[in-house]
Design an enzyme around this catalytic site. Structure first.
Site, PDB file in Angstrom:
ATOM      1  N   GLU A   6       0.824  -1.217   0.000  1.00  0.00           N
ATOM      2  CA  GLU A   6       0.000   0.000   0.000  1.00  0.00           C
ATOM      3  C   GLU A   6       0.853   1.259   0.000  1.00  0.00           C
ATOM      4  O   GLU A   6       1.276   1.741   1.056  1.00  0.00           O
ATOM      5  CB  GLU A   6      -0.926   0.010   1.234  1.00  0.00           C
ATOM      6  CG  GLU A   6      -1.819   1.244   1.292  1.00  0.00           C
ATOM      7  CD  GLU A   6      -2.746   1.277   2.506  1.00  0.00           C
ATOM      8  OE1 GLU A   6      -2.662   0.375   3.354  1.00  0.00           O
ATOM      9  OE2 GLU A   6      -3.546   2.220   2.609  1.00  0.00           O
ATOM     10  N   LYS A  59      -2.326  -1.935  -3.224  1.00  0.00           N
ATOM     11  CA  LYS A  59      -3.409  -1.120  -2.655  1.00  0.00           C
ATOM     12  C   LYS A  59      -3.034   0.350  -2.815  1.00  0.00           C
ATOM     13  O   LYS A  59      -2.435   0.963  -1.919  1.00  0.00           O
ATOM     14  CB  LYS A  59      -3.598  -1.482  -1.174  1.00  0.00           C
ATOM     15  CG  LYS A  59      -4.621  -0.628  -0.441  1.00  0.00           C
ATOM     16  CD  LYS A  59      -5.013  -1.206   0.900  1.00  0.00           C
ATOM     17  CE  LYS A  59      -5.899  -0.264   1.690  1.00  0.00           C
ATOM     18  NZ  LYS A  59      -6.525  -0.872   2.853  1.00  0.00           N
TER      19      LYS A  59
END
Ligand code: 5MM
Length: 330
Positions: free
Chosen positions: A175, A217
């Site tokens: 992420e 992500k």
């Protein structure tokens, strides 16, 4: 197909997405307090229990990300949270970074920490039932930020973490979040997101990370929250999918977006606008606030409002799942 590749594919497919319920103790406590709920360990547990016992959660949710505290807690029926998820056919995940800390030498930038002692922690999380992990690098935009050092050090940490996850038997969610906070334009967000993704892709390659067993992500490409600029879902979708295709390898298992402070409906609308665009990956959600904010507001820590909280969560997971399967008009 390896087990990890299958797990990664399961996280991003079937018209489902991921529920990010992994707020650290500090963040969760502030959110509870803001909702008028005392920030105790038991209330953090009760809140997560309310979320994960939502009827039909598994219809739209493939995995739930927990923090260390929740992974070790139990539901009222005495089942550990990871066990309860497995019973529902939902994959339990664990946030393994220890947070974004000031990056020495780069005023205003942060680097996410947690690499020291990471591998034995990952091994323990596997024994506790985790099937995937998450690490969030945080990039701030302003006139001079992010620095090259911030982009590189966060990308490097994400790749080291991803490689360690595979060694330990966990699917990494990588992420790199470019924050929406700020007065920057959407064009600047696209430019910074491109730099960040390029650095992440390069570091993942350097570490030989198996991309088919990895989920990205990222943030959506958006105008800064105080820029006064507005971008329609179609414009956001074009810019977001465009920059991903430009920078990220097609081998990734999939892309599961964070919501980043967008309104719940706004995040869903943007996700919906991406679905018709050609993409080498499934494009799904790994939302935190855009899924749980309405549920927390409806629940307010009251036992007799559990159903109201669950209904609010169910509305958001169903709406997001419906745009993935093409069964919703947003
Ligand atoms: C749920 O919040 C996650 C952890 O936050 P802290 O460690 O800062 O407490 C966060 O990483 C979250 O998973 C992602 O940012 C996605 O959440 P949003 O709300 O942006 O969709």
């Amino acid at each position: 197909m390896s087990v990890l590749t299958e797990t990664a594919a399961a996280l991003v497919s079937g018209g489902k997405g991921i529920l990010a319920a992994d707020e650290s103790i500090g963040t969760m406590s502030s959110r509870l307090e803001a909702a008028g709920v005392a920030p105790t360990e038991e209330n953090r547990r009760a809140y997560r229990e309310m979320l994960v016992t939502t009827p039909d959660l598994a219809d739209g949710v493939s995995g739930v990300i927990f923090c260390d505290e929740t992974l070790r807690q139990r539901l009222s029926d005495d089942r550990p949270f990871p066990q309860a998820m497995q019973d529902l056919g939902i994959l339990p995940g664990i946030k393994v970074d220890t947070g974004a800390k000031p990056l020495p030498g780069s005023p205003g930038d942060t680097v996410t920490e947690g690499l020291d002692g990471l591998f034995p922690r990952l091994q323990e999380y596997v024994t506790l039932g985790a099937r995937f992990a998450k690490w969030r690098g945080v990039i701030t935009i302003d006139r001079t930020r992010p620095s090259v050092a911030a982009v590189r050090s966060n990308a490097h940490a994400l790749a080291r973490y991803a490689s360690a996850c595979h060694q330990a038997g966990l699917v990494p969610i990588v992420e790199p979040e470019v924050l929406m906070t700020g007065s920057h334009s959407m064009a600047r967000c696209r430019e910074v997101t491109a730099r960040v993704l390029q650095a992440v892709a390069q570091e993942l390659r350097s570490f030989g990370v198996d991309l088919a067993a990895t989920v990205l992500k990222p943030n959506m490409v958006l105008p800064g929250s105080s820029s006064g600029e507005h971008a329609s879902p179609d414009v956001v979708a074009q810019a977001t999918v465009g920059v991903l295709i430009e920078q990220m390898p097609a081998e990734l298992a999939g892309v599961a977006f964070l919501s980043g402070g967008q309104s719940p409906r706004g995040a869903t609308a943007n996700l919906a606008a991406m679905q018709p665009l050609p993409s080498p990956w499934p494009l799904t959600f790994s939302f935190g606030r855009a899924l749980v904010d309405p549920a927390l507001a409806a629940w307010r820590g009251e036992a007799d409002l559990i159903e109201a909280g669950q209904q609010a969560l169910s509305e958001r997971t169903s709406a997001n799942s419906a745009v993935l399967t093409g069964s919703a008009v947003v």
